[in-house]
Design a protein around this motif. Structure first.
Motif, PDB file in Angstrom:
ATOM      1  N   ARG A   1      -0.399  -0.267  -9.771  1.00  0.00           N
ATOM      2  CA  ARG A   1      -0.639  -0.834  -8.448  1.00  0.00           C
ATOM      3  C   ARG A   1       0.564  -0.761  -7.519  1.00  0.00           C
ATOM      4  O   ARG A   1       0.826  -1.668  -6.719  1.00  0.00           O
ATOM      5  CB  ARG A   1      -1.110  -2.287  -8.581  1.00  0.00           C
ATOM      6  CG  ARG A   1      -2.407  -2.421  -9.355  1.00  0.00           C
ATOM      7  CD  ARG A   1      -2.865  -3.859  -9.418  1.00  0.00           C
ATOM      8  NE  ARG A   1      -4.123  -3.978 -10.168  1.00  0.00           N
ATOM      9  CZ  ARG A   1      -4.778  -5.117 -10.374  1.00  0.00           C
ATOM     10  NH1 ARG A   1      -4.283  -6.251  -9.883  1.00  0.00           N
ATOM     11  NH2 ARG A   1      -5.899  -5.137 -11.047  1.00  0.00           N
ATOM     12  N   VAL A   2       1.304   0.326  -7.639  1.00  0.00           N
ATOM     13  CA  VAL A   2       2.380   0.621  -6.696  1.00  0.00           C
ATOM     14  C   VAL A   2       1.997   1.912  -5.992  1.00  0.00           C
ATOM     15  O   VAL A   2       1.898   2.964  -6.631  1.00  0.00           O
ATOM     16  CB  VAL A   2       3.740   0.777  -7.403  1.00  0.00           C
ATOM     17  CG1 VAL A   2       4.805   1.255  -6.415  1.00  0.00           C
ATOM     18  CG2 VAL A   2       4.159  -0.537  -8.028  1.00  0.00           C
ATOM     19  N   ARG A   3       1.766   1.843  -4.689  1.00  0.00           N
ATOM     20  CA  ARG A   3       1.319   3.017  -3.947  1.00  0.00           C
ATOM     21  C   ARG A   3       2.415   4.074  -3.890  1.00  0.00           C
ATOM     22  O   ARG A   3       3.524   3.810  -3.444  1.00  0.00           O
ATOM     23  CB  ARG A   3       0.919   2.626  -2.521  1.00  0.00           C
ATOM     24  CG  ARG A   3       0.253   3.764  -1.751  1.00  0.00           C
ATOM     25  CD  ARG A   3      -0.107   3.324  -0.356  1.00  0.00           C
ATOM     26  NE  ARG A   3       1.082   3.021   0.443  1.00  0.00           N
ATOM     27  CZ  ARG A   3       1.054   2.622   1.696  1.00  0.00           C
ATOM     28  NH1 ARG A   3      -0.100   2.436   2.306  1.00  0.00           N
ATOM     29  NH2 ARG A   3       2.180   2.369   2.356  1.00  0.00           N
ATOM     30  N   TYR A   4       2.078   5.259  -4.370  1.00  0.00           N
ATOM     31  CA  TYR A   4       3.016   6.371  -4.356  1.00  0.00           C
ATOM     32  C   TYR A   4       2.218   7.666  -4.282  1.00  0.00           C
ATOM     33  O   TYR A   4       1.212   7.802  -4.964  1.00  0.00           O
ATOM     34  CB  TYR A   4       3.881   6.350  -5.626  1.00  0.00           C
ATOM     35  CG  TYR A   4       4.894   7.477  -5.653  1.00  0.00           C
ATOM     36  CD1 TYR A   4       6.077   7.381  -4.940  1.00  0.00           C
ATOM     37  CD2 TYR A   4       4.650   8.639  -6.387  1.00  0.00           C
ATOM     38  CE1 TYR A   4       6.996   8.420  -4.946  1.00  0.00           C
ATOM     39  CE2 TYR A   4       5.563   9.681  -6.392  1.00  0.00           C
ATOM     40  CZ  TYR A   4       6.734   9.562  -5.678  1.00  0.00           C
ATOM     41  OH  TYR A   4       7.637  10.590  -5.678  1.00  0.00           O
ATOM     42  N   PRO A   5       2.597   8.616  -3.449  1.00  0.00           N
ATOM     43  CA  PRO A   5       3.757   8.591  -2.555  1.00  0.00           C
ATOM     44  C   PRO A   5       3.513   7.745  -1.322  1.00  0.00           C
ATOM     45  O   PRO A   5       2.384   7.320  -1.073  1.00  0.00           O
ATOM     46  CB  PRO A   5       3.937  10.062  -2.179  1.00  0.00           C
ATOM     47  CG  PRO A   5       2.541  10.606  -2.243  1.00  0.00           C
ATOM     48  CD  PRO A   5       1.882   9.892  -3.383  1.00  0.00           C
ATOM     49  N   LYS A   6       4.564   7.548  -0.573  1.00  0.00           N
ATOM     50  CA  LYS A   6       4.466   6.763   0.652  1.00  0.00           C
ATOM     51  C   LYS A   6       3.681   7.545   1.686  1.00  0.00           C
ATOM     52  O   LYS A   6       3.942   8.726   1.911  1.00  0.00           O
ATOM     53  CB  LYS A   6       5.870   6.480   1.198  1.00  0.00           C
ATOM     54  CG  LYS A   6       5.934   5.261   2.078  1.00  0.00           C
ATOM     55  CD  LYS A   6       5.770   3.991   1.266  1.00  0.00           C
ATOM     56  CE  LYS A   6       5.914   2.765   2.149  1.00  0.00           C
ATOM     57  NZ  LYS A   6       5.701   1.535   1.379  1.00  0.00           N
ATOM     58  N   LYS A   7       2.715   6.896   2.280  1.00  0.00           N
ATOM     59  CA  LYS A   7       1.880   7.568   3.280  1.00  0.00           C
ATOM     60  C   LYS A   7       2.620   7.676   4.592  1.00  0.00           C
ATOM     61  O   LYS A   7       3.215   6.721   5.062  1.00  0.00           O
ATOM     62  CB  LYS A   7       0.579   6.790   3.479  1.00  0.00           C
ATOM     63  CG  LYS A   7      -0.375   7.435   4.476  1.00  0.00           C
ATOM     64  CD  LYS A   7      -1.634   6.606   4.627  1.00  0.00           C
ATOM     65  CE  LYS A   7      -2.580   7.222   5.641  1.00  0.00           C
ATOM     66  NZ  LYS A   7      -3.799   6.407   5.836  1.00  0.00           N
TER      67      LYS A   7
END
Length: 238
Positions: free
Chosen positions: A166-172
Motif C-alpha cells: 500500500r505504498v504508491r509507486y512510481p510517483k504519478k
C-alpha cells in the motif's frame, strides 16, 4: 552563531513510523537478494556480488524513500545505463585506474543531470565498473547486460512490493493543478504545482522532492491550519 552551526550537524527528526521502517527494511532485503540471485544465475556469483553495493543503495531509495525524485523508475534505469556506458567508454580510452574511476563518476553525474535521471547509487556503480574485478572486467561492454538486468529486477521488485504494501509507486506525474493556496490579497493568484516546479528550479540546488509532494504538503498544512483556526475561534467564544 556557533550553536546554530552545531545544531545543523545534529540528526533531523524523522516523520515516519516504526512500522514503515520495518516495511521498507524487509523490501530492501528481499529486493537486493532477488537482484543478486537472478544476476548470479546468468552471469555468475562474482559478477553479481560486484554489483551488490550499488544495488543495496538503490534498494534503500526505492523501498524507503520511494516518493523521492531520485527513486523513480527512469532514475534507476537511466542512471545505471548512463553510469555503465560512460564508465566503459572511459575504460576504453584511459584504462582501469583510480584517475579513470574518478573521471567516470564525474562524467556520469553530468550526463545523468542532462538526462534527468540522477540516481546516487549509479555513482558508486561508475566507480565499480572502472575498478572491476577480473570476472567483471572480462565482460567488457557486455557488462551492460548484468547491470541493466539488475536494475530492471530492482525496479520490478519495488513496483510489486511497494504497491502490495500500500505504498504508491512510481510517483504519478500530475497535470498542472488548480490553485491550492487561497489568495490573501484580492486578485492575487494562488499557488499551483507548476508554480512550485518553477520555484524549485530557481533554488539552483538538488532537491529530492517532487512538486506533487509539495502540493500535498501545502494541502495538508492548509487543512490543519483551518482546524486550528476553528479551535481558536471556539476557545475565544467559550
Amino acid at each position: 552563531m556557533q550553536n546554530s552551526w552545531i545544531s545543523r550537524l545534529l540528526p533531523a527528526a524523522t516523520n515516519t513510523r516504526p512500522t514503515e521502517w520495518s516495511r521498507a527494511a524487509i523490501g530492501v532485503s528481499l529486493g537486493t537478494l532477488l537482484c543478486v540471485w537472478i544476476c548470479s544465475l546468468f552471469f555468475g556469483l562474482p559478477v553479481a556480488m560486484h554489483l551488490i553495493g550499488p544495488l543495496g543503495a538503490s534498494a534503500i531509495l526505492l523501498f524507503a524513500v520511494s516518493s523521492g525524485a531520485l527513486a523513480q523508475p527512469w532514475s534507476i534505469v537511466g542512471g545505471y545505463l548512463c553510469a555503465t556506458v560512460v564508465s566503459l567508454g572511459v575504460v576504453h580510452f584511459f584504462g582501469r585506474n583510480l584517475d579513470s574511476a574518478c573521471l567516470a563518476v564525474g562524467l556520469a553525474m553530468l550526463i545523468m543531470c542532462l538526462l534527468r535521471c540522477l540516481h546516487p547509487p549509479a555513482g558508486a556503480l561508475a566507480l565499480l565498473v572502472v575498478l572491476a574485478d577480473p570476472d567483471s572486467a572480462r565482460l567488457g561492454w557486455g557488462m551492460l547486460a548484468p547491470v541493466m538486468l539488475s536494475a530492471v529486477c530492482m525496479l520490478l521488485a519495488a513496483l510489486v512490493y511497494n504497491n502490495l504494501t500500500r505504498v504508491r509507486y512510481p510517483k504519478k506525474n500530475a497535470e498542472p493543478a488548480p490553485a491550492i493556496v487561497a489568495p490573501h490579497i484580492p486578485g492575487e493568484a494562488g499557488i499551483t504545482a507548476e508554480d512550485l516546479q518553477k520555484a524549485m528550479e530557481q533554488m539552483d540546488a538538488f532537491i529530492d522532492v517532487t512538486p506533487e509532494d509539495l502540493e500535498a504538503l501545502v494541502r495538508a498544512s492548509e487543512h490543519y491550519a483551518r482546524r486550528r483556526s476553528v479551535r481558536e475561534v471556539f476557545a475565544e467564544s467559550a
